[in-house]
Design an enzyme around this catalytic site. Sequence first.
Site, PDB file in Angstrom:
ATOM      1  N   GLY A 157      -6.710 -19.090  -0.052  1.00 41.94           N
ATOM      2  CA  GLY A 157      -7.277 -17.739  -0.008  1.00 41.94           C
ATOM      3  C   GLY A 157      -6.540 -16.877  -1.024  1.00 41.94           C
ATOM      4  N   ILE A 159      -3.765 -15.173  -0.964  1.00 40.11           N
ATOM      5  CA  ILE A 159      -2.317 -15.370  -1.154  1.00 40.11           C
ATOM      6  C   ILE A 159      -2.050 -16.719  -1.824  1.00 40.11           C
ATOM      7  CG2 ILE A 159      -0.059 -15.493  -0.017  1.00 40.11           C
ATOM      8  CD1 ILE A 159      -1.200 -13.629   2.177  1.00 40.11           C
ATOM      9  N   THR A 236       5.338 -19.358   4.443  1.00 44.92           N
ATOM     10  CA  THR A 236       5.292 -17.893   4.628  1.00 44.92           C
ATOM     11  C   THR A 236       4.046 -17.522   5.433  1.00 44.92           C
ATOM     12  OG1 THR A 236       4.172 -17.714   2.490  1.00 44.92           O
ATOM     13  CG2 THR A 236       6.548 -17.242   2.514  1.00 44.92           C
ATOM     14  N   ARG A 238       2.472 -18.855   9.128  1.00 43.11           N
ATOM     15  CA  ARG A 238       2.840 -18.616  10.514  1.00 43.11           C
ATOM     16  C   ARG A 238       3.658 -19.832  10.979  1.00 43.11           C
ATOM     17  NH1 ARG A 238       1.794 -14.037   9.824  1.00 43.11           N
ATOM     18  NH2 ARG A 238       0.356 -12.691  10.988  1.00 43.11           N
ATOM     19  N   GLU A 267       9.497 -16.275  17.315  1.00 45.90           N
ATOM     20  CA  GLU A 267      10.185 -15.250  16.505  1.00 45.90           C
ATOM     21  C   GLU A 267      10.664 -14.135  17.420  1.00 45.90           C
ATOM     22  OE1 GLU A 267       7.684 -14.044  13.249  1.00 45.90           O
ATOM     23  OE2 GLU A 267       7.516 -16.091  12.493  1.00 45.90           O
ATOM     24  N   HIS A 286      10.703 -13.277   8.680  1.00 47.76           N
ATOM     25  CA  HIS A 286       9.305 -12.827   8.528  1.00 47.76           C
ATOM     26  C   HIS A 286       9.254 -11.541   7.678  1.00 47.76           C
ATOM     27  CE1 HIS A 286       5.113 -13.212  10.583  1.00 47.76           C
ATOM     28  NE2 HIS A 286       5.010 -12.715   9.362  1.00 47.76           N
ATOM     29  N   ALA A 288       8.068 -11.598   4.274  1.00 43.24           N
ATOM     30  CA  ALA A 288       7.336 -11.843   3.023  1.00 43.24           C
ATOM     31  C   ALA A 288       6.559 -10.608   2.545  1.00 43.24           C
ATOM     32  CB  ALA A 288       6.403 -13.032   3.177  1.00 43.24           C
TER      33      ALA A 288
END
Length: 325
Positions: A157, A159, A236, A238, A267, A286, A288
């Site tokens: 996608g 990213i 980066t 999940r 997390e 987390h 990014a």
Amino acid sequence: MAKLPRVFVTRRLPKEILSQLDDHAHVDLWDSDLPPDPDNLLDHVREAEGLLCLLTDRVDKALIQQAKSLRVISNMAVGTDNIDLSFATAQGIPVGNTPGVLTETTADFAFALLMAAARRVVDGDKYVRDGNWKTWGPSVLLGQDVFGKTLGIIGYGAIGRAVARRAQGFSMKVMYNSRSQKDMDEKIGATYAELEDLLEQSDFVSLHVPLTDETRHIISTKELELMKESAILINTARGPVVDQGALVKALGNKNIAMAAVDVTTVEPIDAGNPLLSLPNVIVTPHIASASTRTRRQMTQMAVDNLLAGLHGDVLPHFANPEVST
Ligand code: DGY
């Protein structure tokens, strides 16, 4: 004057952006840098017409069922795996998210992790701070080249493609795997590959899929065994996209060389988690999308989505556009 609708905002956010809600809603702010626990979340959402939440807030079916007045959920994240999206959709509740603004920032960070792992940036910093830097040494902290290597991108996608563009500057060969696209990406020079081929051939594997039932544990023992012993895994996306137990084993047995992960199964990760005892992994909390500009834009989008929902307008950024039709 008509009574303003009540909205619950689950975290301290920039005041000058949140204040845009003041003329339109009675804002119940969880004024903390830590999230509300599930009981507190429920207590505050029960009476709310709008919810501005973060990826740390679990907005499940039970919560939505008890929030009888809820008319809009605005998630300050592009990912919506913390929300029972199909139940919200079935209830006709629009869910907003924050796509686009974090694409480049997240891709920068994925590449930063790739570089840091390959060139041992974190090891180097620790080495200096620990007083081990005695001289320039021909074999001190040797890493891997990035230039000219093969990058496998899983999830192509926005990213994933932004990461591929960065790889062009390093003359990397880029392969990608995606469910929706299978042709050669001429513009970037990335070729489609079946997952097994991508894993076998890549020097770096970077994950960019959303967390869904299909992508949970997309990287597990079998996939890690297919990877090169010199390979580096970057996550980066999940945490649950990777079977973390299998990753710990693969890193411990040197089935792969390294991993650099910004996300973990739970997390925050517990300080005693076996992953953190391994020398060949970099773990970040987390972050990014954590640039000042991007986080402000995410907040603004979340506020815009919330306001649109309260006014009964189409959300500027819908995670469940079918609600508006
Ligand atoms: C998102 O928006 O889904 C990101 O994970 C936040 O960094």
